[in-house]
Design an enzyme around this catalytic site. Structure first.
Site, short mmCIF file in Angstrom:
data_model
loop_
_atom_site.label_atom_id
_atom_site.label_comp_id
_atom_site.label_asym_id
_atom_site.label_seq_id
_atom_site.Cartn_x
_atom_site.Cartn_y
_atom_site.Cartn_z
N ASP A 11 27.79 -59.26 1.44
CA ASP A 11 27.47 -60.93 1.19
C ASP A 11 26.76 -60.82 -0.19
O ASP A 11 26.17 -59.93 -0.61
CB ASP A 11 26.35 -61.44 2.12
CG ASP A 11 25.93 -63.05 1.87
OD1 ASP A 11 26.94 -63.62 1.49
OD2 ASP A 11 24.76 -63.50 1.91
N SER A 12 26.65 -61.88 -0.77
CA SER A 12 26.17 -62.13 -2.13
C SER A 12 24.66 -61.82 -2.02
O SER A 12 23.75 -61.86 -3.00
CB SER A 12 26.25 -63.70 -2.50
OG SER A 12 25.96 -64.59 -1.72
N TYR A 43 26.97 -66.40 -5.56
CA TYR A 43 28.36 -66.43 -5.88
C TYR A 43 29.06 -67.87 -5.85
O TYR A 43 29.79 -67.96 -6.44
CB TYR A 43 29.06 -65.52 -4.62
CG TYR A 43 29.27 -64.16 -4.45
CD1 TYR A 43 28.18 -63.31 -5.27
CD2 TYR A 43 29.86 -63.42 -3.72
CE1 TYR A 43 28.00 -61.99 -5.14
CE2 TYR A 43 29.91 -62.12 -3.59
CZ TYR A 43 29.03 -61.45 -4.47
OH TYR A 43 28.91 -59.95 -4.29
N GLY A 44 28.41 -68.55 -5.22
CA GLY A 44 28.78 -69.94 -5.17
C GLY A 44 29.22 -70.68 -6.22
O GLY A 44 29.90 -71.77 -6.24
N CYS A 74 30.38 -63.62 4.17
CA CYS A 74 29.97 -64.87 3.01
C CYS A 74 31.22 -65.54 3.01
O CYS A 74 32.43 -65.12 2.98
CB CYS A 74 29.90 -63.71 1.59
SG CYS A 74 29.65 -65.06 0.15
N ASN A 75 31.00 -66.94 3.33
CA ASN A 75 32.12 -67.98 3.20
C ASN A 75 32.89 -68.12 1.66
O ASN A 75 34.05 -68.20 1.78
CB ASN A 75 31.58 -69.19 3.44
CG ASN A 75 30.94 -69.41 5.11
OD1 ASN A 75 32.02 -69.89 5.76
ND2 ASN A 75 30.09 -68.95 5.35
N THR A 76 31.89 -67.80 0.81
CA THR A 76 32.60 -68.15 -0.66
C THR A 76 33.25 -66.85 -1.00
O THR A 76 34.45 -67.00 -1.72
CB THR A 76 31.24 -68.04 -1.64
OG1 THR A 76 30.28 -68.99 -1.16
CG2 THR A 76 31.59 -68.61 -3.00
N CYS A 184 27.94 -71.71 4.92
CA CYS A 184 27.27 -70.68 4.10
C CYS A 184 26.40 -69.63 4.77
O CYS A 184 25.74 -70.25 5.64
CB CYS A 184 26.54 -71.03 2.81
SG CYS A 184 25.56 -69.81 1.97
N THR A 185 26.59 -68.36 4.88
CA THR A 185 25.92 -67.70 5.97
C THR A 185 24.40 -67.39 5.45
O THR A 185 23.78 -67.00 6.27
CB THR A 185 26.54 -66.04 5.97
OG1 THR A 185 26.41 -65.69 4.64
CG2 THR A 185 28.01 -66.15 6.43
N HIS A 186 23.98 -68.03 4.43
CA HIS A 186 22.40 -68.10 4.33
C HIS A 186 22.03 -69.16 5.32
O HIS A 186 20.70 -69.30 5.68
CB HIS A 186 22.13 -68.44 2.88
CG HIS A 186 22.27 -67.20 2.08
ND1 HIS A 186 23.32 -66.84 1.54
CD2 HIS A 186 21.20 -66.45 1.25
CE1 HIS A 186 23.25 -65.47 0.84
NE2 HIS A 186 21.85 -65.47 0.59
N1 DGL Z 1 26.24 -66.26 1.86
C1 DGL Z 1 27.15 -66.95 0.95
C2 DGL Z 1 28.15 -67.86 1.49
O1 DGL Z 1 28.37 -67.88 2.88
C3 DGL Z 1 26.44 -67.54 -0.24
C4 DGL Z 1 27.07 -67.83 -1.36
C5 DGL Z 1 26.37 -67.82 -2.51
O2 DGL Z 1 25.66 -66.82 -3.14
O3 DGL Z 1 26.29 -68.81 -3.37
O4 DGL Z 1 28.95 -68.61 0.79
#
Ligand code: DGL
Length: 262
Positions: A11-12, A43-44, A74-76, A184-186
Protein backbone atom coordinates in the site's frame (compact mmCIF):
# COMPACT_ATOMS: atom_id res chain seq x y z
CA UNK A 1 0.02 -29.11 -2.90
CA UNK A 2 0.46 -26.47 -0.19
CA UNK A 3 2.81 -23.52 -0.18
CA UNK A 4 4.20 -21.83 2.87
CA UNK A 5 5.68 -19.01 0.80
CA UNK A 6 4.31 -15.69 2.07
CA UNK A 7 1.40 -13.68 0.73
CA UNK A 8 2.68 -10.19 -0.15
CA UNK A 9 0.80 -6.95 0.42
CA UNK A 10 1.59 -3.38 -0.52
CA UNK A 11 0.00 0.00 0.00
CA UNK A 12 1.08 3.62 -0.18
CA UNK A 13 1.44 3.40 3.58
CA UNK A 14 -0.13 1.98 6.71
CA UNK A 15 -3.75 1.89 5.43
CA UNK A 16 -3.53 -1.46 3.66
CA UNK A 17 -3.06 -3.10 7.05
CA UNK A 18 -6.87 -2.82 7.37
CA UNK A 19 -7.00 -5.40 4.54
CA UNK A 20 -3.96 -7.35 5.74
CA UNK A 21 -5.62 -7.91 9.13
CA UNK A 22 -8.77 -9.33 7.52
CA UNK A 23 -6.68 -11.75 5.46
CA UNK A 24 -4.58 -12.80 8.48
CA UNK A 25 -7.76 -13.35 10.49
CA UNK A 26 -9.38 -15.49 7.80
CA UNK A 27 -6.23 -17.42 6.83
CA UNK A 28 -4.28 -18.04 10.06
CA UNK A 29 -1.88 -20.53 8.45
CA UNK A 30 -0.45 -18.06 5.94
CA UNK A 31 2.88 -16.27 6.33
CA UNK A 32 2.69 -12.64 5.21
CA UNK A 33 4.92 -9.76 4.18
CA UNK A 34 3.55 -6.19 4.09
CA UNK A 35 5.16 -3.17 2.46
CA UNK A 36 4.13 0.31 3.60
CA UNK A 37 5.47 2.72 0.98
CA UNK A 38 4.87 5.64 3.34
CA UNK A 39 7.79 7.57 1.85
CA UNK A 40 5.70 8.02 -1.30
CA UNK A 41 2.26 8.53 0.31
CA UNK A 42 -0.19 9.72 -0.73
CA UNK A 43 -0.53 7.89 -4.05
CA UNK A 44 -3.96 9.47 -4.54
CA UNK A 45 -2.51 12.77 -5.71
CA UNK A 46 -0.10 11.20 -8.24
CA UNK A 47 -0.59 10.56 -11.98
CA UNK A 48 -1.32 7.08 -13.36
CA UNK A 49 2.20 6.45 -14.67
CA UNK A 50 3.79 7.31 -11.31
CA UNK A 51 1.32 5.04 -9.48
CA UNK A 52 2.19 2.23 -11.92
CA UNK A 53 5.95 2.78 -11.47
CA UNK A 54 5.59 2.67 -7.67
CA UNK A 55 3.41 -0.45 -7.90
CA UNK A 56 6.05 -2.20 -10.05
CA UNK A 57 8.78 -1.21 -7.57
CA UNK A 58 6.77 -2.68 -4.67
CA UNK A 59 5.94 -5.84 -6.63
CA UNK A 60 9.63 -6.42 -7.39
CA UNK A 61 10.49 -6.23 -3.67
CA UNK A 62 7.74 -8.74 -2.80
CA UNK A 63 8.83 -11.11 -5.58
CA UNK A 64 12.42 -10.96 -4.35
CA UNK A 65 11.11 -12.04 -0.96
CA UNK A 66 9.47 -15.09 -2.53
CA UNK A 67 5.78 -14.16 -2.34
CA UNK A 68 3.32 -16.55 -3.97
CA UNK A 69 0.46 -14.07 -4.40
CA UNK A 70 0.21 -10.29 -4.07
CA UNK A 71 -2.65 -8.35 -2.54
CA UNK A 72 -2.66 -4.80 -3.84
CA UNK A 73 -4.00 -3.40 -0.58
CA UNK A 74 -4.65 0.02 -2.07
CA UNK A 75 -7.64 1.19 -4.10
CA UNK A 76 -5.56 3.83 -5.87
CA UNK A 77 -2.91 1.33 -7.02
CA UNK A 78 -5.57 -1.24 -7.98
CA UNK A 79 -7.67 1.12 -10.06
CA UNK A 80 -4.63 2.64 -11.78
CA UNK A 81 -2.19 -0.24 -12.12
CA UNK A 82 -3.53 -3.77 -11.57
CA UNK A 83 -4.33 -4.49 -15.23
CA UNK A 84 -0.73 -3.68 -16.17
CA UNK A 85 0.71 -5.66 -13.25
CA UNK A 86 -1.26 -8.72 -14.40
CA UNK A 87 0.12 -8.24 -17.92
CA UNK A 88 3.73 -8.03 -16.69
CA UNK A 89 3.84 -10.71 -13.96
CA UNK A 90 2.60 -14.32 -13.88
CA UNK A 91 1.94 -14.31 -10.11
CA UNK A 92 -1.73 -13.86 -9.06
CA UNK A 93 -2.78 -10.36 -7.91
CA UNK A 94 -5.83 -9.57 -5.80
CA UNK A 95 -6.97 -5.98 -5.90
CA UNK A 96 -9.37 -3.78 -4.00
CA UNK A 97 -11.91 -1.40 -5.46
CA UNK A 98 -14.63 0.75 -3.88
CA UNK A 99 -17.57 -1.58 -3.15
CA UNK A 100 -20.14 0.19 -5.32
CA UNK A 101 -22.10 -2.97 -6.12
CA UNK A 102 -23.23 -3.89 -2.57
CA UNK A 103 -23.96 -0.23 -1.89
CA UNK A 104 -26.11 0.06 -5.03
CA UNK A 105 -27.95 -3.15 -4.13
CA UNK A 106 -28.44 -2.12 -0.51
CA UNK A 107 -29.61 1.47 -0.84
CA UNK A 108 -33.22 2.35 -0.02
CA UNK A 109 -32.86 6.10 -0.25
CA UNK A 110 -31.30 5.79 -3.72
CA UNK A 111 -28.28 7.85 -2.64
CA UNK A 112 -24.84 6.41 -1.98
CA UNK A 113 -21.70 8.21 -0.82
CA UNK A 114 -18.22 7.24 -1.94
CA UNK A 115 -15.21 8.52 -0.05
CA UNK A 116 -11.98 7.83 -1.95
CA UNK A 117 -8.79 9.44 -3.23
CA UNK A 118 -8.58 11.66 -6.29
CA UNK A 119 -6.56 8.93 -8.04
CA UNK A 120 -9.29 6.33 -7.51
CA UNK A 121 -12.23 8.55 -8.40
CA UNK A 122 -10.58 9.72 -11.62
CA UNK A 123 -9.51 6.23 -12.78
CA UNK A 124 -11.10 4.55 -15.78
CA UNK A 125 -11.62 1.32 -13.81
CA UNK A 126 -13.73 3.19 -11.25
CA UNK A 127 -15.72 4.89 -14.02
CA UNK A 128 -16.43 1.50 -15.59
CA UNK A 129 -17.54 -0.15 -12.33
CA UNK A 130 -19.65 2.85 -11.45
CA UNK A 131 -21.45 2.87 -14.80
CA UNK A 132 -22.21 -0.86 -14.53
CA UNK A 133 -23.59 -0.88 -10.99
CA UNK A 134 -24.68 2.62 -10.14
CA UNK A 135 -26.35 4.07 -13.22
CA UNK A 136 -29.78 4.16 -11.56
CA UNK A 137 -28.82 5.71 -8.24
CA UNK A 138 -27.41 9.01 -7.02
CA UNK A 139 -23.69 8.65 -6.28
CA UNK A 140 -22.05 11.38 -4.26
CA UNK A 141 -18.30 11.11 -4.80
CA UNK A 142 -16.07 12.86 -2.31
CA UNK A 143 -12.29 13.10 -2.31
CA UNK A 144 -10.90 12.43 1.14
CA UNK A 145 -8.09 14.94 0.62
CA UNK A 146 -5.92 15.16 3.73
CA UNK A 147 -7.19 12.04 5.49
CA UNK A 148 -4.38 9.71 4.39
CA UNK A 149 -1.76 12.22 5.61
CA UNK A 150 -3.40 12.43 9.05
CA UNK A 151 -3.56 8.63 9.43
CA UNK A 152 0.05 8.28 8.25
CA UNK A 153 1.04 10.84 10.89
CA UNK A 154 -0.60 8.76 13.63
CA UNK A 155 -3.40 11.34 14.10
CA UNK A 156 -6.30 8.99 13.37
CA UNK A 157 -8.14 9.81 16.58
CA UNK A 158 -7.35 13.53 16.69
CA UNK A 159 -9.74 16.48 16.73
CA UNK A 160 -8.18 17.59 13.42
CA UNK A 161 -9.23 14.33 11.75
CA UNK A 162 -12.70 14.51 13.24
CA UNK A 163 -13.25 18.06 12.00
CA UNK A 164 -12.01 17.26 8.50
CA UNK A 165 -14.24 14.18 8.29
CA UNK A 166 -17.24 16.14 9.52
CA UNK A 167 -16.70 18.67 6.73
CA UNK A 168 -16.22 15.98 4.08
CA UNK A 169 -19.33 13.96 4.88
CA UNK A 170 -21.73 16.87 5.57
CA UNK A 171 -22.83 17.20 1.89
CA UNK A 172 -23.46 13.45 1.74
CA UNK A 173 -25.65 13.53 4.84
CA UNK A 174 -27.54 16.48 3.39
CA UNK A 175 -28.25 14.45 0.25
CA UNK A 176 -29.62 11.61 2.37
CA UNK A 177 -27.15 8.83 1.64
CA UNK A 178 -27.88 5.55 3.41
CA UNK A 179 -24.67 3.76 2.31
CA UNK A 180 -21.14 5.10 2.67
CA UNK A 181 -18.48 3.25 0.69
CA UNK A 182 -14.95 3.53 2.06
CA UNK A 183 -12.91 3.58 -1.14
CA UNK A 184 -9.46 3.82 0.42
CA UNK A 185 -7.81 1.23 2.63
CA UNK A 186 -6.75 3.86 5.15
CA UNK A 187 -10.36 4.78 5.91
CA UNK A 188 -11.53 1.70 7.88
CA UNK A 189 -9.41 3.10 10.73
CA UNK A 190 -11.84 6.04 10.74
CA UNK A 191 -14.93 3.88 11.31
CA UNK A 192 -15.21 4.65 15.06
CA UNK A 193 -15.35 8.41 14.34
CA UNK A 194 -17.60 7.95 11.31
CA UNK A 195 -20.10 6.00 13.40
CA UNK A 196 -20.35 8.96 15.75
CA UNK A 197 -20.74 11.47 12.93
CA UNK A 198 -23.16 9.63 10.63
CA UNK A 199 -26.89 9.14 11.23
CA UNK A 200 -27.56 5.54 12.38
CA UNK A 201 -29.43 4.86 9.11
CA UNK A 202 -26.15 4.95 7.17
CA UNK A 203 -24.38 1.63 6.53
CA UNK A 204 -20.59 1.85 6.20
CA UNK A 205 -19.18 -0.50 3.56
CA UNK A 206 -15.56 -1.53 3.13
CA UNK A 207 -14.06 -4.28 1.02
CA UNK A 208 -11.70 -6.02 3.45
CA UNK A 209 -13.86 -9.11 3.99
CA UNK A 210 -14.40 -9.56 0.25
CA UNK A 211 -10.65 -9.36 -0.40
CA UNK A 212 -9.95 -11.99 2.27
CA UNK A 213 -12.54 -14.35 0.76
CA UNK A 214 -11.19 -13.81 -2.73
CA UNK A 215 -7.62 -14.47 -1.51
CA UNK A 216 -8.72 -17.76 0.00
CA UNK A 217 -10.52 -18.76 -3.21
CA UNK A 218 -7.50 -18.06 -5.41
CA UNK A 219 -5.08 -19.88 -3.07
CA UNK A 220 -7.41 -22.90 -3.03
CA UNK A 221 -7.97 -22.98 -6.76
CA UNK A 222 -4.22 -22.75 -7.42
CA UNK A 223 -3.53 -25.32 -4.67
CA UNK A 224 -1.13 -23.04 -2.85
CA UNK A 225 -2.99 -22.62 0.44
CA UNK A 226 -0.55 -22.27 3.35
CA UNK A 227 -0.31 -24.75 6.22
CA UNK A 228 2.09 -22.99 8.59
CA UNK A 229 1.42 -23.97 12.19
CA UNK A 230 3.32 -20.93 13.39
CA UNK A 231 2.63 -18.31 10.74
CA UNK A 232 4.99 -15.33 10.69
CA UNK A 233 4.23 -11.76 9.66
CA UNK A 234 6.81 -9.17 8.67
CA UNK A 235 5.74 -5.60 8.04
CA UNK A 236 8.17 -3.15 6.45
CA UNK A 237 7.98 0.62 6.28
CA UNK A 238 10.36 2.77 4.28
CA UNK A 239 9.68 5.77 6.53
CA UNK A 240 8.65 5.45 10.14
CA UNK A 241 7.85 2.11 11.75
CA UNK A 242 6.05 3.55 14.78
CA UNK A 243 2.58 4.13 13.30
CA UNK A 244 2.74 0.82 11.43
CA UNK A 245 3.59 -0.98 14.68
CA UNK A 246 0.83 0.82 16.58
CA UNK A 247 -1.87 -0.09 14.05
CA UNK A 248 -0.94 -3.76 13.82
CA UNK A 249 0.29 -4.90 17.23
CA UNK A 250 -3.06 -6.48 18.19
CA UNK A 251 -3.63 -8.29 14.88
CA UNK A 252 -1.42 -11.38 15.07
CA UNK A 253 1.29 -13.28 16.94
CA UNK A 254 4.79 -13.61 15.49
CA UNK A 255 4.76 -10.07 14.17
CA UNK A 256 7.85 -8.08 13.25
CA UNK A 257 7.78 -4.44 12.14
CA UNK A 258 10.99 -3.23 10.51
CA UNK A 259 12.50 -0.43 8.50
CA UNK A 260 13.43 -1.29 4.91
CA UNK A 261 14.80 0.95 2.18
CA UNK A 262 12.73 0.37 -0.99
N1 DGL B 1 -4.63 3.26 0.90
C1 DGL B 1 -4.64 3.95 -0.37
C2 DGL B 1 -5.94 3.64 -1.11
O1 DGL B 1 -6.59 2.67 -0.80
C3 DGL B 1 -4.32 5.37 -0.08
C4 DGL B 1 -4.07 6.17 -1.26
C5 DGL B 1 -3.10 7.28 -1.06
O2 DGL B 1 -1.96 7.03 -0.71
O3 DGL B 1 -3.52 8.38 -1.40
O4 DGL B 1 -6.34 4.30 -2.04
Amino acid sequence: MASNSPIGFFDSGVGGTSIWREVVHRLPHENTIYLADSKNAPYGEKDTQTILDLSIKNTEVLLEKGCKLIVVACNTATTNAIDKLREIYAIPFIGIEPAIKPAALGTKSGAVGILATKGTLSSSLFARTSSVFASNIKVIETMGTGLVELIEAGKTNSMETRMLLEKLIAPMIERKIDQLVLGCTHYPYLIPILKELLPPSVTIIDSGGAVARQTENILKSRKILGESQNARHTLYSNLDIEVLAQLTSDAAKNLRVEFLEF
